[in-house]
Enzyme design. Structure first.
Site, PDB file in Angstrom:
ATOM      1  N   GLU A 233     -18.537   5.674 -14.000  1.00  0.00           N
ATOM      2  CA  GLU A 233     -17.397   6.133 -13.182  1.00  0.00           C
ATOM      3  C   GLU A 233     -16.047   5.713 -13.749  1.00  0.00           C
ATOM      4  O   GLU A 233     -15.038   6.374 -13.520  1.00  0.00           O
ATOM      5  CB  GLU A 233     -17.535   5.633 -11.736  1.00  0.00           C
ATOM      6  CG  GLU A 233     -17.398   4.124 -11.505  1.00  0.00           C
ATOM      7  CD  GLU A 233     -18.693   3.344 -11.649  1.00  0.00           C
ATOM      8  OE1 GLU A 233     -19.618   3.828 -12.347  1.00  0.00           O
ATOM      9  OE2 GLU A 233     -18.788   2.236 -11.086  1.00  0.00           O
TER      10      GLU A 233
ATOM     11  N   CYS B  42     -25.786   0.752 -12.042  1.00  0.00           N
ATOM     12  CA  CYS B  42     -25.890  -0.695 -12.185  1.00  0.00           C
ATOM     13  C   CYS B  42     -26.935  -1.272 -11.212  1.00  0.00           C
ATOM     14  O   CYS B  42     -28.124  -1.142 -11.453  1.00  0.00           O
ATOM     15  CB  CYS B  42     -24.508  -1.319 -12.032  1.00  0.00           C
ATOM     16  SG  CYS B  42     -24.377  -2.876 -12.930  1.00  0.00           S
TER      17      CYS B  42
ATOM     18  N   SER C  33       0.815  -1.233   0.000  1.00  0.00           N
ATOM     19  CA  SER C  33       0.000   0.000   0.000  1.00  0.00           C
ATOM     20  C   SER C  33       0.842   1.275   0.000  1.00  0.00           C
ATOM     21  O   SER C  33       0.509   2.253   0.646  1.00  0.00           O
ATOM     22  CB  SER C  33      -0.947   0.059   1.212  1.00  0.00           C
ATOM     23  OG  SER C  33      -1.687  -1.106   1.313  1.00  0.00           O
TER      24      SER C  33
ATOM     25  N   LYS D 208      16.991   2.268   7.385  1.00  0.00           N
ATOM     26  CA  LYS D 208      17.372   0.849   7.433  1.00  0.00           C
ATOM     27  C   LYS D 208      16.404  -0.077   6.682  1.00  0.00           C
ATOM     28  O   LYS D 208      16.857  -0.959   5.928  1.00  0.00           O
ATOM     29  CB  LYS D 208      17.524   0.403   8.890  1.00  0.00           C
ATOM     30  CG  LYS D 208      18.208  -0.946   9.061  1.00  0.00           C
ATOM     31  CD  LYS D 208      19.711  -0.901   8.861  1.00  0.00           C
ATOM     32  CE  LYS D 208      20.392  -0.419  10.121  1.00  0.00           C
ATOM     33  NZ  LYS D 208      21.810  -0.095   9.926  1.00  0.00           N
TER      34      LYS D 208
ATOM     35  N   HIS E 244     -21.457   1.467 -15.915  1.00  0.00           N
ATOM     36  CA  HIS E 244     -20.617   2.101 -14.886  1.00  0.00           C
ATOM     37  C   HIS E 244     -19.909   3.322 -15.471  1.00  0.00           C
ATOM     38  O   HIS E 244     -18.768   3.219 -15.940  1.00  0.00           O
ATOM     39  CB  HIS E 244     -19.566   1.112 -14.386  1.00  0.00           C
ATOM     40  CG  HIS E 244     -20.139   0.020 -13.535  1.00  0.00           C
ATOM     41  ND1 HIS E 244     -20.332   0.159 -12.188  1.00  0.00           N
ATOM     42  CD2 HIS E 244     -20.580  -1.213 -13.858  1.00  0.00           C
ATOM     43  CE1 HIS E 244     -20.864  -0.949 -11.699  1.00  0.00           C
ATOM     44  NE2 HIS E 244     -21.026  -1.803 -12.698  1.00  0.00           N
TER      45      HIS E 244
ATOM     46  N   GLU F 222       4.304  -2.077 -13.472  1.00  0.00           N
ATOM     47  CA  GLU F 222       4.271  -2.126 -12.018  1.00  0.00           C
ATOM     48  C   GLU F 222       4.213  -3.592 -11.576  1.00  0.00           C
ATOM     49  O   GLU F 222       3.390  -4.362 -12.067  1.00  0.00           O
ATOM     50  CB  GLU F 222       3.012  -1.381 -11.539  1.00  0.00           C
ATOM     51  CG  GLU F 222       2.840  -1.414 -10.051  1.00  0.00           C
ATOM     52  CD  GLU F 222       1.465  -0.919  -9.594  1.00  0.00           C
ATOM     53  OE1 GLU F 222       0.703  -0.357 -10.420  1.00  0.00           O
ATOM     54  OE2 GLU F 222       1.144  -1.136  -8.417  1.00  0.00           O
TER      55      GLU F 222
HETATM   56  N1  GLN Z   1     -25.861  -7.584  -9.185  1.00  0.00           N
HETATM   57  C1  GLN Z   1     -26.321  -6.928 -10.369  1.00  0.00           C
HETATM   58  C2  GLN Z   1     -26.137  -7.798 -11.606  1.00  0.00           C
HETATM   59  O1  GLN Z   1     -25.371  -8.716 -11.603  1.00  0.00           O
HETATM   60  C3  GLN Z   1     -25.645  -5.599 -10.544  1.00  0.00           C
HETATM   61  C4  GLN Z   1     -24.176  -5.693 -10.763  1.00  0.00           C
HETATM   62  C5  GLN Z   1     -23.451  -4.406 -10.501  1.00  0.00           C
HETATM   63  O2  GLN Z   1     -23.972  -3.515  -9.837  1.00  0.00           O
HETATM   64  N2  GLN Z   1     -22.234  -4.274 -10.983  1.00  0.00           N
HETATM   65  O3  GLN Z   1     -26.741  -7.536 -12.618  1.00  0.00           O
END
Ligand code: GLN
Length: 539
Positions: free
Chosen positions: A514, A377, A14, A188, A512, A139
């Protein structure tokens, strides 16, 4: 020919090797070079898709559908380059490939061994699929001295010979702890870690030293002397207020200058103005909004890494600080209480029954009180489920993920989709990680939707990672409540985006967003969401 930079970690885990590698790539880009980042992970899982977010943080998903370690998220956020399958490798993947070759008889009866077969497979990976990159930064996960990372260290040692020492640089990221009783930073542990590296034949060329305070000149000189590294290549990397300061601070401390000197490259000075502006906005926001995240992985917030970053980026876009209020969805009876006073609510992705009631409660609260809502999702699926139960009155409405025998499968496994040329069909009992709709898929948005306005286009592509879908036989009933399907797959069969028409900002997305947000290119949905939170604050 590409120059290779191998980044190892010493003393403890980490340490932020991924961040250091990403920041270095960003500075090299700012000098006009093309850089590529790769990660070699020592664990035996074939991919991190089946690893618990409680243990390992978020599973990052690439455009090409690879489930990877969250460090690939850093790579993308710092460089803007989409990572690929070939940028993430685990010991599990390497062994699978070697064992498959052995079964096929590719080794012609030879004794299959770690040296040379496993090492050769890793070498192929490290040097493969490179076009016109100037730098490839690799990495190595784990800490030097771990049994697991030995084959990777042996590989990068051999590559120093194969590719030429002048084309390979070894950077060791290490920790200099401060011992209060002695009032001193201690060198060290780093000396020992470098010894460990030397024992496998690797002499580091540069030490990047993490520390919670400034490193005195004499400590740097001492380290250089004992570790056989030039003093100017002992680079300070003390703790930062924001990770996005890293390109500026590491440059100021000489990291990229020493890299260029090592490779004898005469490079122009980096243009870091974008990073300066990002950091200025983070340090001097002109306001603040509070956004609640209602989730279940509260012990390890790394599980929501990309969401946190995407909200930070949207804050940068609006020049406000986004304050996050974490609400544990499993504390069902307190969810509504904790939501009072927040400007917006987000329910992130998730799997399984735990915390579902609390999330549904948060969604009901957002819908009824007209608080901006973003469902990602699972957060989108649950928004549909909440409407089915509480607005349409279908009390038994459920997802087959949560109740396999529900009489009202509003969310289920009932879809097929084309993945390139092949028809994919989802099975509930398939290999975990093997039955998901993964990676980038196109989506078509209704022209009048808020989502289309935010994106500025009707044709988008976003990354997916889910098994279940909203069951479109319920579409008309759900839409009659004002919750409209405003985004669909291009063929029109898979639901992608829902928006509530009787609400100022209530959006659920099956994908997603993000994963594609960058500090220098904040994601439109998150920019819209934080904007809606700011509007809510005014009203
Ligand atoms: N569990 C839900 C599915 O499999 C949503 C998955 C998620 O949020 N990434 O469709």
């Amino acid at each position: 020919m590409a120059k290779f930079i191998f980044v190892t970690g010493g003393v403890v885990s980490s340490l932020g090797k991924g961040l250091a590698a990403s920041a270095l790539a960003a500075i090299l880009q700012a000098r006009g070079f093309k850089a590529r980042l790769r990660k070699l992970d020592p664990y035996l899982n074939v991919d991190p898709g089946t690893m618990s977010p409680y243990q390992h943080g978020e599973v990052f998903v690439t455009d090409d559908g690879t489930e990877s370690d969250l460090d690939l998220g850093h790579y993308e956020r710092f460089t803007g380059i989409s990572t690929q399958k070939t940028d993430s490798i685990t010991t599990g993947k390497i062994y699978s490939a070697v064992l498959a070759k052995e079964r096929r008889g590719d080794y012609l009866g030879a004794t299959v061994q770690v040296v040379p077969h496993i090492i050769d497979e890793i070498k192929t990976f490290v040097t493969n699929d490179i076009t016109d990159e100037d730098f490839v930064i690799c990495e190595i996960g784990g800490t030097v001295g771990d049994i697991e990372s030995l084959p990777f260290l042996e590989t990068i040692r051999q590559l120093g010979n194969d590719l030429g020492r002048e084309n390979c640089m070894y950077i060791h990221v290490t920790l200099l702890p401060y011992i209060a009783a002695a009032g001193e930073i201690k060198t060290k542990p780093t000396q020992h870690s470098v010894k460990e590296l030397l024992s496998v034949g690797i002499q580091p060329d540069l030490l990047l030293c993490r520390s919670d305070r400034e490193i005195p000149e004499d400590a740097r000189r001492k380290l250089g002397l004992f570790c056989n590294v030039k003093a100017e290549r002992v680079i300070e990397a003390s703790d930062l207020k924001s990770i996005y300061e890293a390109p500026l601070v590491y440059h100021a401390n000489g990291l990229d200058t020493e890299v260029c000197k090592y490779f004898k490259i005469d490079a122009k000075a980096p243009d870091l103005s974008t990073w300066q502006e990002i950091v200025r906005r983070i340090h001097y926001p002109e306001g603040m909004v509070t956004i609640a995240i209602v989730g279940k992985y509260m012990q390890l917030l790394d599980a929501y890494k990309s969401i946190i970053q995407a909200l930070t980026h949207a804050g940068i876009a609006h020049n406000v600080k986004v304050n996050l209020k974490w609400i544990d969805a499993e504390q069902t009876d307190q969810v509504a209480h904790h939501l009072r006073g927040v400007q917006a609510i987000l329910v992130p992705g998730g799997f399984g029954n735990r915390g579902v009631d609390g999330k549904l409660e948060a969604i009901r609260f957002a819908r009824e009180n007209k608080i901006p809502y973003l469902g990602i999702c699972f957060g989108m699926q649950l928004a549909v489920l909440e409407t089915a139960r509480n607005v349409l009155g279908i009390s038994q409405a459920n997802s087959t993920e949560l109740d396999a025998n529900t009489p009202e499968p509003v969310i289920g496994l009932m879809t097929e989709w084309m993945d390139g040329e092949t028809l994919q069909r989802r099975q509930g009992d398939g290999n975990l990680g093997g039955t998901m709709r993964l990676g980038a898929y196109d989506c078509t948005l209704s022209p009048q939707s808020i989502t289309a306005k935010l994106y500025g286009t009707q044709a988008i592509s976003e990354r997916h990672r889910h098994r279940y879908e909203v069951n479109m036989t319920y579409k008309d009933r759900i839409e009659s409540t004002g919750l409209k399907f405003v985004g669909m797959s291009p063929e029109g069969d898979l639901p992608e985006v829902v928006e509530r028409q009787d609400h100022p900002w209530f959006i659920g997305v099956q994908f997603h967003p993000e994963f594609k947000s960058r500090p220098f290119a904040p994601h439109p949905l998150f920019v819209g969401f934080v904007g809606a939170a700011m509007e809510n604050l005014k009203s």
